[in-house]
Motif scaffolding. Sequence first.
Motif, PDB file in Angstrom:
ATOM      1  N   LYS A  82       0.829  -1.217   0.000  1.00 29.41           N
ATOM      2  CA  LYS A  82       0.000   0.000   0.000  1.00 29.41           C
ATOM      3  C   LYS A  82       0.860   1.264   0.000  1.00 29.41           C
ATOM      4  CE  LYS A  82      -3.437  -2.414  -0.427  1.00 29.41           C
ATOM      5  NZ  LYS A  82      -3.798  -2.668  -1.828  1.00 29.41           N
ATOM      6  N   ALA A 101      -4.629 -13.535  -4.860  1.00 27.91           N
ATOM      7  CA  ALA A 101      -6.051 -13.765  -4.576  1.00 27.91           C
ATOM      8  C   ALA A 101      -6.909 -12.704  -5.260  1.00 27.91           C
ATOM      9  CB  ALA A 101      -6.296 -13.748  -3.064  1.00 27.91           C
ATOM     10  N   ASP A 102      -6.403 -11.488  -5.349  1.00 29.35           N
ATOM     11  CA  ASP A 102      -7.165 -10.390  -5.954  1.00 29.35           C
ATOM     12  C   ASP A 102      -7.389 -10.663  -7.436  1.00 29.35           C
ATOM     13  OD1 ASP A 102      -7.244  -8.285  -3.685  1.00 29.35           O
ATOM     14  OD2 ASP A 102      -5.165  -8.966  -3.726  1.00 29.35           O
ATOM     15  N   GLY A 103      -8.647 -10.662  -7.819  1.00 29.66           N
ATOM     16  CA  GLY A 103      -8.986 -10.968  -9.209  1.00 29.66           C
ATOM     17  C   GLY A 103      -8.682 -12.420  -9.577  1.00 29.66           C
ATOM     18  N   MET A 134      -7.262  -5.961 -18.779  1.00 27.90           N
ATOM     19  CA  MET A 134      -8.220  -4.863 -18.820  1.00 27.90           C
ATOM     20  C   MET A 134      -7.624  -3.624 -18.138  1.00 27.90           C
ATOM     21  SD  MET A 134     -12.123  -4.993 -17.411  1.00 27.90           S
ATOM     22  CE  MET A 134     -11.692  -5.371 -15.716  1.00 27.90           C
ATOM     23  N   HIS A 149      -2.940 -17.633  -3.689  1.00 29.02           N
ATOM     24  CA  HIS A 149      -3.997 -18.321  -2.940  1.00 29.02           C
ATOM     25  C   HIS A 149      -4.326 -19.642  -3.634  1.00 29.02           C
ATOM     26  CE1 HIS A 149      -7.904 -17.266  -5.292  1.00 29.02           C
ATOM     27  NE2 HIS A 149      -6.891 -17.242  -6.109  1.00 29.02           N
ATOM     28  N   LYS A 151      -7.471 -20.800  -4.093  1.00 28.49           N
ATOM     29  CA  LYS A 151      -8.868 -20.778  -4.583  1.00 28.49           C
ATOM     30  C   LYS A 151      -9.833 -21.473  -3.620  1.00 28.49           C
ATOM     31  CE  LYS A 151     -11.464 -19.605  -8.390  1.00 28.49           C
ATOM     32  NZ  LYS A 151     -12.797 -19.495  -7.778  1.00 28.49           N
ATOM     33  N   ASN A 152      -9.304 -21.969  -2.498  1.00 29.18           N
ATOM     34  CA  ASN A 152     -10.180 -22.524  -1.460  1.00 29.18           C
ATOM     35  C   ASN A 152     -10.154 -21.666  -0.203  1.00 29.18           C
ATOM     36  OD1 ASN A 152     -11.115 -24.903  -2.833  1.00 29.18           O
ATOM     37  ND2 ASN A 152      -9.014 -25.687  -2.628  1.00 29.18           N
ATOM     38  N   GLY A 153      -9.722 -20.409  -0.358  1.00 33.01           N
ATOM     39  CA  GLY A 153      -9.753 -19.487   0.770  1.00 33.01           C
ATOM     40  C   GLY A 153      -8.450 -19.368   1.526  1.00 33.01           C
ATOM     41  N   LEU A 155      -4.587 -18.225   1.744  1.00 27.66           N
ATOM     42  CA  LEU A 155      -3.462 -17.455   1.189  1.00 27.66           C
ATOM     43  C   LEU A 155      -2.196 -18.301   1.296  1.00 27.66           C
ATOM     44  CD1 LEU A 155      -4.271 -14.051   2.924  1.00 27.66           C
ATOM     45  CD2 LEU A 155      -4.598 -14.579   0.489  1.00 27.66           C
TER      46      LEU A 155
ATOM     47  N   LYS B  82      -7.022  -9.169   2.626  1.00 30.01           N
ATOM     48  CA  LYS B  82      -6.607 -10.277   1.751  1.00 30.01           C
ATOM     49  C   LYS B  82      -7.290 -11.583   2.138  1.00 30.01           C
ATOM     50  CE  LYS B  82      -4.465  -7.493  -0.623  1.00 30.01           C
ATOM     51  NZ  LYS B  82      -5.253  -6.933  -1.732  1.00 30.01           N
ATOM     52  N   VAL B  85     -10.761 -11.361   0.693  1.00 29.97           N
ATOM     53  CA  VAL B  85     -10.699 -11.555  -0.766  1.00 29.97           C
ATOM     54  C   VAL B  85     -10.511 -13.038  -1.106  1.00 29.97           C
ATOM     55  CG1 VAL B  85      -9.282 -11.114  -2.817  1.00 29.97           C
ATOM     56  CG2 VAL B  85      -9.957  -9.210  -1.338  1.00 29.97           C
ATOM     57  N   ALA B  86      -9.585 -13.701  -0.403  1.00 30.58           N
ATOM     58  CA  ALA B  86      -9.338 -15.124  -0.678  1.00 30.58           C
ATOM     59  C   ALA B  86     -10.593 -15.956  -0.397  1.00 30.58           C
ATOM     60  CB  ALA B  86      -8.157 -15.630   0.153  1.00 30.58           C
ATOM     61  N   LYS B  87     -11.283 -15.635   0.694  1.00 28.46           N
ATOM     62  CA  LYS B  87     -12.509 -16.373   1.036  1.00 28.46           C
ATOM     63  C   LYS B  87     -13.599 -16.122  -0.007  1.00 28.46           C
ATOM     64  CE  LYS B  87     -11.445 -18.203   5.186  1.00 28.46           C
ATOM     65  NZ  LYS B  87     -10.001 -17.913   5.182  1.00 28.46           N
ATOM     66  N   GLN B  89     -13.107 -15.438  -3.136  1.00 31.17           N
ATOM     67  CA  GLN B  89     -12.701 -16.198  -4.317  1.00 31.17           C
ATOM     68  C   GLN B  89     -13.086 -17.673  -4.184  1.00 31.17           C
ATOM     69  OE1 GLN B  89     -11.685 -15.071  -7.137  1.00 31.17           O
ATOM     70  NE2 GLN B  89     -10.886 -13.013  -6.724  1.00 31.17           N
ATOM     71  N   SER B  90     -13.009 -18.196  -2.976  1.00 36.23           N
ATOM     72  CA  SER B  90     -13.362 -19.614  -2.779  1.00 36.23           C
ATOM     73  C   SER B  90     -14.842 -19.853  -3.047  1.00 36.23           C
ATOM     74  CB  SER B  90     -12.975 -20.082  -1.369  1.00 36.23           C
ATOM     75  OG  SER B  90     -13.904 -19.617  -0.410  1.00 36.23           O
ATOM     76  N   SER B  92     -16.273 -18.237  -5.527  1.00 31.38           N
ATOM     77  CA  SER B  92     -16.386 -17.754  -6.908  1.00 31.38           C
ATOM     78  C   SER B  92     -16.925 -16.330  -7.017  1.00 31.38           C
ATOM     79  CB  SER B  92     -17.230 -18.703  -7.757  1.00 31.38           C
ATOM     80  OG  SER B  92     -16.552 -19.935  -7.860  1.00 31.38           O
ATOM     81  N   ASN B  94     -15.544 -12.903  -7.624  1.00 36.75           N
ATOM     82  CA  ASN B  94     -14.260 -12.393  -8.106  1.00 36.75           C
ATOM     83  C   ASN B  94     -13.963 -11.022  -7.508  1.00 36.75           C
ATOM     84  OD1 ASN B  94     -11.862 -12.177  -9.425  1.00 36.75           O
ATOM     85  ND2 ASN B  94     -12.720 -12.000 -11.488  1.00 36.75           N
ATOM     86  N   ALA B  95     -13.304 -11.043  -6.350  1.00 32.98           N
ATOM     87  CA  ALA B  95     -13.045  -9.823  -5.586  1.00 32.98           C
ATOM     88  C   ALA B  95     -11.641  -9.285  -5.832  1.00 32.98           C
ATOM     89  CB  ALA B  95     -13.219 -10.119  -4.105  1.00 32.98           C
ATOM     90  N   ILE B  96     -11.516  -7.974  -5.728  1.00 37.28           N
ATOM     91  CA  ILE B  96     -10.199  -7.322  -5.707  1.00 37.28           C
ATOM     92  C   ILE B  96     -10.185  -6.366  -4.515  1.00 37.28           C
ATOM     93  CG2 ILE B  96      -8.620  -5.717  -6.876  1.00 37.28           C
ATOM     94  CD1 ILE B  96      -9.432  -6.832  -9.525  1.00 37.28           C
ATOM     95  N   GLY B  97      -9.153  -6.481  -3.692  1.00 37.73           N
ATOM     96  CA  GLY B  97      -9.039  -5.636  -2.508  1.00 37.73           C
ATOM     97  C   GLY B  97      -8.560  -4.237  -2.854  1.00 37.73           C
ATOM     98  N   PHE B  98      -9.097  -3.260  -2.152  1.00 34.75           N
ATOM     99  CA  PHE B  98      -8.739  -1.867  -2.399  1.00 34.75           C
ATOM    100  C   PHE B  98      -8.494  -1.121  -1.084  1.00 34.75           C
ATOM    101  CE2 PHE B  98      -9.292  -0.359  -6.759  1.00 34.75           C
ATOM    102  CZ  PHE B  98      -9.841  -1.469  -7.371  1.00 34.75           C
ATOM    103  N   LEU B 135     -14.504  -2.324 -13.319  1.00 35.33           N
ATOM    104  CA  LEU B 135     -14.462  -3.637 -12.662  1.00 35.33           C
ATOM    105  C   LEU B 135     -15.878  -4.163 -12.423  1.00 35.33           C
ATOM    106  CD1 LEU B 135     -11.571  -2.969 -10.104  1.00 35.33           C
ATOM    107  CD2 LEU B 135     -11.436  -4.238 -12.250  1.00 35.33           C
ATOM    108  N   ILE B 140     -16.612  -7.891 -11.323  1.00 33.33           N
ATOM    109  CA  ILE B 140     -15.585  -7.942 -10.281  1.00 33.33           C
ATOM    110  C   ILE B 140     -16.062  -7.102  -9.101  1.00 33.33           C
ATOM    111  CG2 ILE B 140     -13.207  -7.265  -9.699  1.00 33.33           C
ATOM    112  CD1 ILE B 140     -12.496  -7.924 -12.657  1.00 33.33           C
TER     113      ILE B 140
END
Lengths: 258, 258
Positions: A82, A101-103, A134, A149, A151-153, A155, B82, B85-87, B89-90, B92, B94-98, B135, B140
């Motif tokens: 950050k 993990a992001d996206g 994109m 990650h 994909k199962n949560g 990291l 994070k 976000v990972a959770k 994604q698990s 499905s 499609n998250a991106i952290g900001f 996004l 997303i």
Amino acid sequence: MKSLKVIKIGGNIIDDQDALATFIKNFSALKGPKILIHGGGKVASQLAERLHIKVTMVEGRRITDAATLDIITMVYAGKINKNIVAKLQSHSCNAIGFSGADGNTIEAVKRPVQKLDFGYVGDVCKVNIQSLEMLLNNDITPVFCAITHDKNGQLLNTNADTIASELASAFANVYKTKLYYCFDKNGVLKDVNDNNSVIQQITKENFQSLIDDQSIADGMLPKLSNSFNAIKNNVLEVCIGKPAMLFDSKAIHTKIHK
Amino acid sequence: MKSLKVIKIGGNIIDDQDALATFIKNFSALKGPKILIHGGGKVASQLAERLHIKVTMVEGRRITDAATLDIITMVYAGKINKNIVAKLQSHSCNAIGFSGADGNTIEAVKRPVQKLDFGYVGDVCKVNIQSLEMLLNNDITPVFCAITHDKNGQLLNTNADTIASELASAFANVYKTKLYYCFDKNGVLKDVNDNNSVIQQITKENFQSLIDDQSIADGMLPKLSNSFNAIKNNVLEVCIGKPAMLFDSKAIHTKIHK
């Protein structure tokens, strides 16, 4: 086909405020699509020490238990990522910080336990470039920390050189992609104590002979393995050296190509 | 015009692993564009304590010196963001952290020193939705922690309720936007000890009389101020209550509208 620069900076730049500020300023001025990957530097180990969490290194690698993964996530994805993003924004480089993990950009599998249990360490298995493409097409610069990650949560801690290589590889068929490993030496050295002994060209042909005559220090082998992985996947060129190689065409460095 | 849900979850959900897991699963299943904003919970204070960094609260607000900002950045943008976000994604999603620095999405000014010096606390001055809109249009989901920046390289600590209100406001002319404040009560209560005393409708008209007859606890006033700010900026409706209100149309909660 457009060009893409995938640039990895190592811990020595992260740990040096002045070097980092200079790098960020110069990086911001680079034209065209670019992706930054940063290592972690000493900050994670320092935090672990303050929290009395034991850092276990085996064969030069950090064993990542749950407490260590927390520290890495806080330091790499939080503090370092950050702050780099905010500094880039101050130079009008429109950056967005990413972990894998992001996206769902970088999927990995937890390294199977064999002789050693590395803990929450991830080996990259899939890179999804759609959202990154994109962003790049809209003049946004992704900035990656070395976290993936499963994909199962979960990291996972992943080597930053590997992430850089995998990202470059994934883009190589969409962009004319070059990969840059920036660190504190002028390149791959014949004599690790002599910064002027840069091996300026490495190809698959001379690589084996350089290993055989022990011209390359052991510590460089993983970086070179990542480099050849990228080349194999159609990355045009991998450059290893000081950040100056990015901004000054005359700066000495090591070029790796087919 | 498409619909957008801007959803803020408070510390009580962050601090409760089961509640968080349930929320993430249900949130992932919500159809349509959505943005998540999360608070910090107790983790930052716990880390500060372990690092022997004094947490200074004045009038219920955290004074953010440089060491505290580091902790907040590590915990909010790193560990909490994070892992969420990972959770997601698990499931499905499609998250991106900001943070507000990412994509220069939320610019703030360091709060001027008057009677009190809050330190690195930012008051939002500008929200840039361009990259977020792109996004959202690509399915997303942005996930915001409560950190902004000043566009000069400085990260700033900003109230998560305010970030949610400002984000919702910025989108209100592009999407039919609803704002949801999820916390551990059924809504704004007439009697803070009675979870069944929910005030189901608050409008500008009855708001002042509710304050005058002391029907609303002081602690709720900043949240209501953020709510009315959003309404003023054309957010259709603000809902305050337990997360159930998002998924169950019969769940009792407080609705705030024009």
